[in-house]
Write a protein that holds these residues in place. Structure first.
Motif, PDB file in Angstrom:
ATOM      1  N   GLN A  39     -16.204  -8.214  -6.438  1.00 16.35           N
ATOM      2  CA  GLN A  39     -17.142  -7.450  -5.800  1.00 16.35           C
ATOM      3  C   GLN A  39     -17.157  -7.589  -4.334  1.00 16.35           C
ATOM      4  N   ARG A  40     -17.048  -8.547  -3.951  1.00 18.69           N
ATOM      5  CA  ARG A  40     -17.226  -8.739  -2.549  1.00 18.69           C
ATOM      6  C   ARG A  40     -15.882  -8.093  -1.800  1.00 18.69           C
ATOM      7  N   ARG A  41     -14.693  -7.790  -2.359  1.00 20.64           N
ATOM      8  CA  ARG A  41     -13.513  -7.147  -1.801  1.00 20.64           C
ATOM      9  C   ARG A  41     -13.632  -5.661  -2.096  1.00 20.64           C
ATOM     10  N   GLN A  42     -14.092  -5.263  -3.203  1.00 16.71           N
ATOM     11  CA  GLN A  42     -13.638  -3.652  -3.630  1.00 16.71           C
ATOM     12  C   GLN A  42     -15.119  -3.001  -3.413  1.00 16.71           C
ATOM     13  N   ASP A  43     -16.307  -3.498  -3.647  1.00 16.11           N
ATOM     14  CA  ASP A  43     -17.407  -2.718  -3.575  1.00 16.11           C
ATOM     15  C   ASP A  43     -17.521  -2.094  -2.158  1.00 16.11           C
ATOM     16  N   THR A  44     -18.248  -1.005  -1.882  1.00 17.80           N
ATOM     17  CA  THR A  44     -18.352  -0.606  -0.614  1.00 17.80           C
ATOM     18  C   THR A  44     -19.498  -0.848  -0.134  1.00 17.80           C
ATOM     19  N   ASN A  49      -7.717   4.879   0.617  1.00 21.91           N
ATOM     20  CA  ASN A  49      -8.006   3.896   1.422  1.00 21.91           C
ATOM     21  C   ASN A  49      -9.497   4.060   2.073  1.00 21.91           C
ATOM     22  N   LEU A  50     -10.240   5.162   1.702  1.00 24.03           N
ATOM     23  CA  LEU A  50     -11.612   5.333   2.145  1.00 24.03           C
ATOM     24  C   LEU A  50     -12.631   5.527   1.195  1.00 24.03           C
ATOM     25  N   SER A  51     -13.679   4.706   1.112  1.00 23.08           N
ATOM     26  CA  SER A  51     -14.743   5.071   0.271  1.00 23.08           C
ATOM     27  C   SER A  51     -16.011   5.114   1.278  1.00 23.08           C
ATOM     28  N   ILE A  52     -16.891   6.171   0.624  1.00 22.09           N
ATOM     29  CA  ILE A  52     -18.096   6.166   1.615  1.00 22.09           C
ATOM     30  C   ILE A  52     -19.322   6.258   0.600  1.00 22.09           C
ATOM     31  N   THR A  65     -19.583   2.470   4.455  1.00 16.28           N
ATOM     32  CA  THR A  65     -17.995   2.991   4.432  1.00 16.28           C
ATOM     33  C   THR A  65     -17.143   1.686   4.318  1.00 16.28           C
ATOM     34  N   LEU A  66     -15.972   1.938   3.488  1.00 20.12           N
ATOM     35  CA  LEU A  66     -15.144   0.788   3.242  1.00 20.12           C
ATOM     36  C   LEU A  66     -13.669   1.501   3.475  1.00 20.12           C
ATOM     37  N   TYR A  67     -13.063   1.036   4.641  1.00 19.10           N
ATOM     38  CA  TYR A  67     -11.728   1.566   4.854  1.00 19.10           C
ATOM     39  C   TYR A  67     -10.832   0.374   4.908  1.00 19.10           C
ATOM     40  N   LYS A  68      -9.708   0.702   3.957  1.00 17.85           N
ATOM     41  CA  LYS A  68      -8.489  -0.107   3.678  1.00 17.85           C
ATOM     42  C   LYS A  68      -7.362   0.287   4.644  1.00 17.85           C
ATOM     43  N   LEU A  69      -7.137  -0.676   5.546  1.00 20.75           N
ATOM     44  CA  LEU A  69      -5.939   0.022   6.515  1.00 20.75           C
ATOM     45  C   LEU A  69      -4.760   0.408   5.673  1.00 20.75           C
ATOM     46  N   PRO A  70      -4.189   1.509   6.053  1.00 26.42           N
ATOM     47  CA  PRO A  70      -2.888   2.126   5.433  1.00 26.42           C
ATOM     48  C   PRO A  70      -1.756   1.084   5.674  1.00 26.42           C
ATOM     49  N   ASP A  71      -0.904   1.082   4.357  1.00 23.98           N
ATOM     50  CA  ASP A  71       0.043   0.303   4.299  1.00 23.98           C
ATOM     51  C   ASP A  71      -0.075  -1.304   4.407  1.00 23.98           C
ATOM     52  N   ASN A  72      -1.332  -1.524   4.046  1.00 21.05           N
ATOM     53  CA  ASN A  72      -1.996  -3.059   4.347  1.00 21.05           C
ATOM     54  C   ASN A  72      -3.032  -3.349   3.120  1.00 21.05           C
ATOM     55  N   ASP A  80      -6.272  -6.077   4.552  1.00 19.81           N
ATOM     56  CA  ASP A  80      -6.995  -5.473   5.644  1.00 19.81           C
ATOM     57  C   ASP A  80      -8.145  -4.617   5.574  1.00 19.81           C
ATOM     58  N   GLN A  81      -9.509  -4.627   5.969  1.00 18.40           N
ATOM     59  CA  GLN A  81     -10.308  -3.580   5.571  1.00 18.40           C
ATOM     60  C   GLN A  81     -11.534  -3.625   6.572  1.00 18.40           C
ATOM     61  N   LEU A  82     -11.970  -2.607   6.801  1.00 15.12           N
ATOM     62  CA  LEU A  82     -13.346  -2.360   7.972  1.00 15.12           C
ATOM     63  C   LEU A  82     -14.358  -1.868   6.979  1.00 15.12           C
ATOM     64  N   ARG A  83     -15.481  -2.349   7.591  1.00 21.91           N
ATOM     65  CA  ARG A  83     -16.818  -1.760   6.923  1.00 21.91           C
ATOM     66  C   ARG A  83     -17.586  -1.382   8.024  1.00 21.91           C
ATOM     67  N   PHE A  84     -18.514  -0.643   7.677  1.00 23.67           N
ATOM     68  CA  PHE A  84     -19.581   0.133   8.333  1.00 23.67           C
ATOM     69  C   PHE A  84     -20.999   0.381   7.564  1.00 23.67           C
ATOM     70  N   GLY A  85     -21.943  -0.014   8.109  1.00 26.78           N
ATOM     71  CA  GLY A  85     -23.177   0.416   7.505  1.00 26.78           C
ATOM     72  C   GLY A  85     -24.126   0.699   8.350  1.00 26.78           C
TER      73      GLY A  85
END
Length: 772
Positions: A67-72, A470-473, A507-514, A517-522
């Motif tokens: 959940q922590r890694r995959q949930d938006t 790579n991007l879920s909103i 948003t949850l953005y997983k860096l391409p070819d990696n 690493d991922q970025l979150r914005f709320g």
């Protein structure tokens, strides 16, 4: 009717969040409606597999889904293993080790209290996310906890997992400016399970016991879980306070020292039975319950010594206080899947609470004595009806509509009888010179009652869009309205209505070819509605009335506090296990509520008022690093390191700085610990060091409060005696760091200073855990 709606996003709040690094030195069961990728993954499966996956999420959990890694939605999930690791008997000890979570200091209050108030470490104090207690929402299985609820009335053995939710989602109440802590009670299992736990603990000369039993099984399409837990905690806590008053009026000068002692016991009996029926591929019915009963008996004694000046109205006090509470939460949950793969989830709930308190106080002054008897009781019943329909028609979208309604009725009676014997020893009275001057003693007898009705209704829509791989909103919109009506024997009927729109973006953005690493914005609009008790203009009188011990009353004109919030996060996951997370947050609060203290008709009175704006921002860091992520080789020890750090800052616009922090905000929290599983013997050991800073807080231009640093060290050893039996030894608060606080009030005529001390004690617990 007052409508409090959202306005344009404050650009200043976002600018603060982007630039806030200036001060930096440095779940499992899916809750109904929480945004996740589970819905999108299920679309690729057949109908039977689809329902099977839902069953796994709702009942037993999918081990492959993180959940922590995959949930938006940004959250921290604390598993059952982590909850039970240190053998804690209360949830506050579990929560204090989590990133960004703090527990208030155990120092005596800097406000004089008449009656038994437990001092020292431990106890059922509040829980704070980002250092803010009043702005942290506590949920039980996704539903708001009742007024006056203490998190320590839930035994850790009855908890399946804990979710620390950093940013709001539309399907849950958005009364979570700082965030929300969702306590998930026991869930049903697939295989038969019978667990028995017995524990003994020792602290400051007293023994405490806990006993837990859990039975679970499955028969065809029916499964159940029946946990039961009993705790008895011995309370034995001394404390000391010093009062100093300096004034241009000689009669107001004094120096006093109070020695207080509280002892007694707290008994807790709790259970969270759950029953599941799985009807083929289309319907799942869950009946989820939470029952809790507590009984506390506390004896309180206080001895006040006057070192100089006028004596207090009472020099000695002794009291016995008995508290009983009963609580029931029952929810019937129905999930239906349509042929078009649409999904309807509905929840029907009932709640019942009953609390009673009785206290008998005897106080002796220089010339007067007080005999006080007080009985207080309240009863609350409520119904909830919530649901969500998930629409499957748009590819790569998980769109849903829902509602959330609640009706609550509360009644309370409060009786107090005061009997004063003797004549006043106040200033100006004729009496022998050998007798010290003392404050006059005032008695307050009353028989009051009130009734309150709170109606809450919300509508929401939310969508999770897998824009690319790579991007879920996640987008959501929630409207929530609350109406409170009340009438009482000592105040006129009042009515308060408010409503709030809460738009949400994550948003949850997983860096391409990696993949690591991922970025979150709320971005979210949240709020804090005034508690019913804060709306009622009921007066609570104190014996020795002063600026640091005022009477208390509510304010029917309070408005909700509204907030825009911004969250930014970066996460890195190691291929061999472990992770590192950095999260930035900022909040801008409108109609901030603070406590105002002023003199009214010769008495000091405190009441909540809306007073402008406030802001808070900070940075949170946490990491889990197994030794195999740092070393390579075949003989790497099985050690996992844990660390977290939170730095919080805030400012109240209406109070001049410095130290004009919001809600006594905890500025720094940190934890560092490890778990080591030995390979040569069936033994696991671990330890955790917790640091929590306090510091000076300026409440108003006249009043400041200071709390000391709090440090604690806990350790445990788990011995796997057999395949079915474990023995767990836990050591808590090994540093026994004493608590200290002080409060100061200053005006043109007077300065009042009060400081408090409370010793802390280490404790040792031994738990036997077996399966049968």
């Amino acid at each position: 009717m007052k409508q409090h709606q959202y306005s344009a996003i404050p650009l200043k709040a976002m600018a603060i969040a982007i630039a806030m690094v200036w001060g930096t030195t440095v779940s499992a069961q899916q809750v109904s409606g929480a945004p996740s990728k589970q819905g999108q993954e299920a679309k690729a499966e057949t109908k039977a597999d689809d329902v099977k996956k839902v069953d796994q999420v709702q009942v037993q959990g999918n081990r492959e889904y993180d959940q922590r890694r995959q949930d938006t939605a940004s959250k921290i999930v604390v598993t059952k293993e982590e909850i039970q690791r240190y053998g804690d008997t209360n949830l506050t000890d579990v929560l204090k080790r989590l990133p960004g979570v703090s527990i208030p200091s155990g120092a005596p209050s800097v406000v004089v209290r008449t009656g038994p108030v437990p001092a020292g470490s431990g106890g059922g104090g509040g829980v704070r996310m980002r250092g803010l207690g009043a702005y942290t929402q506590v949920l039980i299985n996704g539903q708001p906890s009742p007024p006056g609820f203490s998190i320590d009335t839930i035994a850790p053995d009855n908890v399946e997992r804990i979710e620390v939710i950093r940013s709001a989602t539309a399907d849950m109440s958005t009364q979570a400016i700082a965030g929300a802590i969702n306590i998930i009670t026991k869930t049903a299992v697939v295989t038969a399970q019978r667990d028995l736990r017995f524990g003994l603990s020792y602290e400051n000369g007293g023994w405490s016991e806990n006993l837990g039993l859990s039975i679970a099984d499955k028969d065809g399409n029916f499964s159940y879980s029946l946990p039961l837990n009993y705790n008895r905690t011995k309370i034995d806590r001394p404390s000391q306070t010093d009062d100093l008053s300096s004034s241009i009026i000689p009669e107001l000068n004094y120096h006093r020292q109070d020695h207080a002692y509280t002892n007694g016991s707290l008994q807790l009996l709790g259970s969270s039975p759950r029953f599941n029926w799985n009807f083929g591929t289309s319907d799942i019915i869950t009946w989820q319950n939470f029952l809790n009963a507590t009984h506390a008996q506390l004896d309180f004694a206080l001895d006040s010594q006057t070192l100089s000046g006028i004596a207090p109205a009472l020099q000695t006090q002794s009291a016995r206080n008995e508290n009983d509470s009963r609580m029931l939460r029952s929810n019937l949950i129905w999930m239906h899947r349509f042929d078009n793969k649409g999904r309807l989830e509905s929840r029907y709930g009932y709640s019942w609470d009953k609390r009673s308190q009785r206290s008998d106080l005897n106080g002796q002054g220089a010339l007067q004595s007080l005999q006080r008897q007080r009985e207080n009781g309240n009863r609350e019943t409520g119904w909830t009806f919530a649901g969500k329909y998930t629409v499957p028609y748009i590819e790569d979208h998980d769109f849903s509509l829902g509602w959330d309604g609640a009706w609550q009725q509360r009644s309370e009676t409060d009786q107090q009888s005061d009997r004063i014997v003797g004549t006043s020893g106040g200033t100006g009275n004729t009496k022998p010179l050998s007798e010290p001057l003392s404050e006059p003693l005032s008695g307050f007898s009353f028989n009051n009652g009130f009734d309150a009705r709170v109606n809450r209704f919300a509508l929401f829509a939310q969508d999770e869009w897998n824009y690319t791989k790579n991007l879920s909103i996640y987008t959501g919109l929630r409207w929530e309205g609350i109406r409170t009506n009340s009438h009482g024997s000592d105040y006129a009927a009042i009515s308060n209505r408010s409503s709030v729109w809460s738009p949400i973006l994550q948003t949850l953005y997983k860096l391409p070819d990696n993949n690591n690493d991922q970025l979150r914005f709320g971005l979210a609009r949240t709020y804090k509605a005034p508690d019913t008790a804060r709306l009622l203009p009921r007066r609570a009188y104190t014996i020795s009335n002063s600026a640091t011990n005022p009477d208390n009353t509510g304010n029917p004109q309070l408005k909700p506090e509204l907030s825009w919030g911004l969250d930014l996060g970066y996460e890195h996951y190691f291929s061999s296990g472990g992770m590192v997370n950095v999260n930035l947050f900022a909040r801008r609060i409108e109609d901030f509520t603070r406590i105002n203290i002023a003199q009214e008709n010769g008495r000091w009175v405190s009441r909540p008022i809306n007073d402008g704006q406030a802001s808070t921002h900070g940075i949170e860091f946490d990491a889990k690093l197994p030794m195999r992520a740092l070393m390579s080789g075949s003989e790497v020890p099985d050690i996992e390191w844990r660390a977290n750090l939170a730095l919080n800052r805030s400012r109240i616009d209406a109070v001049k700085g410095p130290n004009n922090r919001l809600d006594y905000q905890t500025p720094v929290t940190a934890n560092v610990g490890f778990d080591y599983k030995l390979s040569s013997v069936p033994l696991t050991i671990g330890a955790n060091y917790n640091f929590q800073n306090g510091g000076l807080v300026k409440i108003s231009d006249q009043q400041t409060v200071y709390t000391s640093v709090r440090r604690s060290l806990d350790a445990y050893a788990l011995w796997r005696a057999t395949r079915l039996t474990n023995l767990r030894l836990s050591l808590s608060n090994l540093l026994h760091d004493d608590s200290y606080s002080y409060g100061r009030y200053v005006d043109n005529e007077r300065q009042v200073f009060r400081q408090g001390f409370a010793p802390a004690y280490a404790s040792v617990r031994l738990n036997l855990e077996t399966k049968f």
